[in-house]
Design an enzyme around this catalytic site. Structure first.
Site, short mmCIF file in Angstrom:
data_model
loop_
_atom_site.label_atom_id
_atom_site.label_comp_id
_atom_site.label_asym_id
_atom_site.label_seq_id
_atom_site.Cartn_x
_atom_site.Cartn_y
_atom_site.Cartn_z
N TYR A 118 0.77 -1.24 0.00
CA TYR A 118 0.00 0.00 0.00
C TYR A 118 0.81 1.29 0.00
O TYR A 118 0.24 2.36 -0.21
CB TYR A 118 -0.99 -0.02 1.18
CG TYR A 118 -2.02 -1.12 1.04
CD1 TYR A 118 -3.02 -1.02 0.08
CD2 TYR A 118 -1.96 -2.26 1.81
CE1 TYR A 118 -3.95 -2.03 -0.09
CE2 TYR A 118 -2.89 -3.29 1.65
CZ TYR A 118 -3.89 -3.17 0.70
OH TYR A 118 -4.80 -4.16 0.54
N PHE A 382 -10.54 -4.17 11.15
CA PHE A 382 -11.59 -3.69 10.23
C PHE A 382 -11.19 -4.04 8.81
O PHE A 382 -10.08 -4.50 8.56
CB PHE A 382 -11.82 -2.19 10.37
CG PHE A 382 -10.62 -1.32 10.10
CD1 PHE A 382 -10.41 -0.78 8.82
CD2 PHE A 382 -9.68 -1.05 11.08
CE1 PHE A 382 -9.30 0.01 8.56
CE2 PHE A 382 -8.58 -0.25 10.83
CZ PHE A 382 -8.38 0.28 9.58
#
Ligand SMILES: CC(C)(COP(=O)(O)OP(=O)(O)OC[C@H]1O[C@@H](n2cnc3c(N)ncnc32)[C@H](O)[C@@H]1OP(=O)(O)O)[C@@H](O)C(=O)NCCC(=O)NCCS
Length: 382
Positions: A118, A382
């Site tokens: 990322y 999450f």
């Protein structure tokens, strides 16, 4: 291949679940799927399809995240996967580029399955998680260490009433904290057999300002702390005293004690808190630099011109607030989005990144001011 990108809609829920199971190689329980049906807004998901079949997904869930001195509504990027049949052909690249265009919050966050993925999209590893193991047989609290008491054992039903309120207080000002959604509380406290990994059912502890859940493994010799949220230092000390007092238990293991946790300093021998793993936790992408930098507080006065990938900002701030405005002035510090993300929650030093060549200029100008005064911790996946 005939790859197309589209926004998902409510009717795509079953396709999303099927894709996720194939992408991550897992089987979700019916209860978990029902929880996700309540939690997810499919309009926050993007699909890449090949000839009409979903081959890649990214999505987001909105929640308040703790930042130094406060809390900020962010998008938590999640459910990112590409089918094994379509990997390394640019599907993730398509999804990430489109998602960065659509997100409207000042900050996006994610947790990463691999550290290489990322940074190229401007996310920076901002917090760290730590796994610890304590040989409880030798752990003693310092004689003068706080001993506030006030802890009681509660049922899962009582925990459902008590824990969210405490977690919400803990979350404000804890950098990187995820305010846990009701659906995730329901799923966690339901404590299904498949979550127990051979251990007992969960036990729950309550303090007026804290809460912890744990289970026992290996014939009750190992206590694994699954959750611990303490809104005050007193609650932190009181809960750890109970967790380290179990009669049958020889070892305690947990991932809820982040780097910087004062736990070791409560003990006569801090070395007993052995770290078995430290790895990146939350990755941050700053999407709107002025909105993000004014949403947090700074531990020292700061007055600096930042150059973030060619855009310059004059940042002034301190413990009471901050301003950030575009400027044409010469920069004091030059950095990329990924480095800014790494610094944003105050879990890493600008001078450290400067030594790695990720921050140029006078890193000392922002070194202390950007640091957090509490250990960053997300506390909920999450
Ligand atoms: C990780 C995953 C999403 C990558 O998807 P993908 O479509 O194969 O990725 P892409 O082909 O679009 O690659 C995008 C970039 O990442 C790089 N990349 C992808 N996977 C990589 C890996 N495992 N290691 C290093 N680089 C990788 C590519 O080289 C490419 O770089 P470039 O754009 O600079 O040339 C996919 O392999 C997957 O779904 N894995 C299992 C589930 C998972 O881990 N999801 C992520 C959860 S956080």
């Amino acid at each position: 291949m005939d790859l197309t990108l589209r926004r998902a809609e409510a009717a795509d829920f079953d396709a999303l679940i099927q894709h996720d199971q194939r992408g991550f190689g897992t089987t979700h329980s019916e209860a978990w799927i029902a929880g996700m049906r309540r939690l997810l807004d499919l309009e926050r998901f993007l699909f890449v399809e090949d000839a009409g079949r979903v081959v890649g997904v990214t999505g987001s869930v909105p929640f308040p995240m703790g930042v130094p001195g406060g809390q900020l509504d962010i998008e938590g990027v999640t459910w990112v996967s590409v089918l094994p049949t379509h990997r390394r052909r640019g599907v993730l690249r398509m999804l990430m580029a489109a998602q960065l265009e659509t997100m409207t919050t000042a900050v996006a966050a994610l947790t990463a399955s691999q550290g290489t993925l990322y940074g190229r999209y401007g996310y920076g590893a901002a917090t760290e998680t730590r796994r610890i193991r304590i040989d409880k047989r030798f752990a003693r609290f310092r004689p003068e260490a706080p001993d506030p008491g006030g802890v009681r054992m509660i049922s899962a039903r009582e925990a459902r009433a008590h824990a969210p309120e405490v977690q919400a207080r803990w979350a404000v000002g804890t950098p990187g904290s995820v305010l846990r959604h009701d659906v995730l509380w329901d799923l966690f406290l339901a404590d299904p057999e498949e979550d127990r990994d051979g251990g007992t059912a969960l036990f729950h502890l309550a303090h007026p300002d804290g809460y912890a859940s744990y289970r026992l493994h290996h014939d009750r010799s190992t206590l694994v702390v699954r959750d611990l949220f303490a809104a005050t230092p007193e609650a932190h000390a009181a809960l750890w005293r109970v967790l380290l007092s179990g009669d049958f238990v020889s070892h305690l293991e947990t991932g809820v004690s982040p780097p910087g946790d004062p736990l070791g300093f409560l003990l006569t021998d801090p070395r007993l808190v052995e770290t078995s793993e430290v790895r990146d936790g939350v990755w941050i992408r700053v999407l709107d630099v002025p909105a993000a930098l004014t949403a947090r507080r700074y531990t020292a006065e700061v007055d600096v011109v930042l150059d973030v990938e060619g855009s310059r900002y004059h940042v002034t701030g301190g413990p009471d607030g901050a301003e950030c405005t575009p400027t044409a002035a010469l920069p004091d510090v030059t950095l990329g989005h990924s480095a800014l993300g790494t610094l944003y929650l105050g879990g890493h030093r600008a001078t450290t990144l400067a030594r790695a060549g990720l921050v140029e200029g006078d890193a000392h100008r922002i070194d202390t001011a950007f640091l957090a005064d509490r250990p960053p911790m997300h506390g909920t996946g999450f």
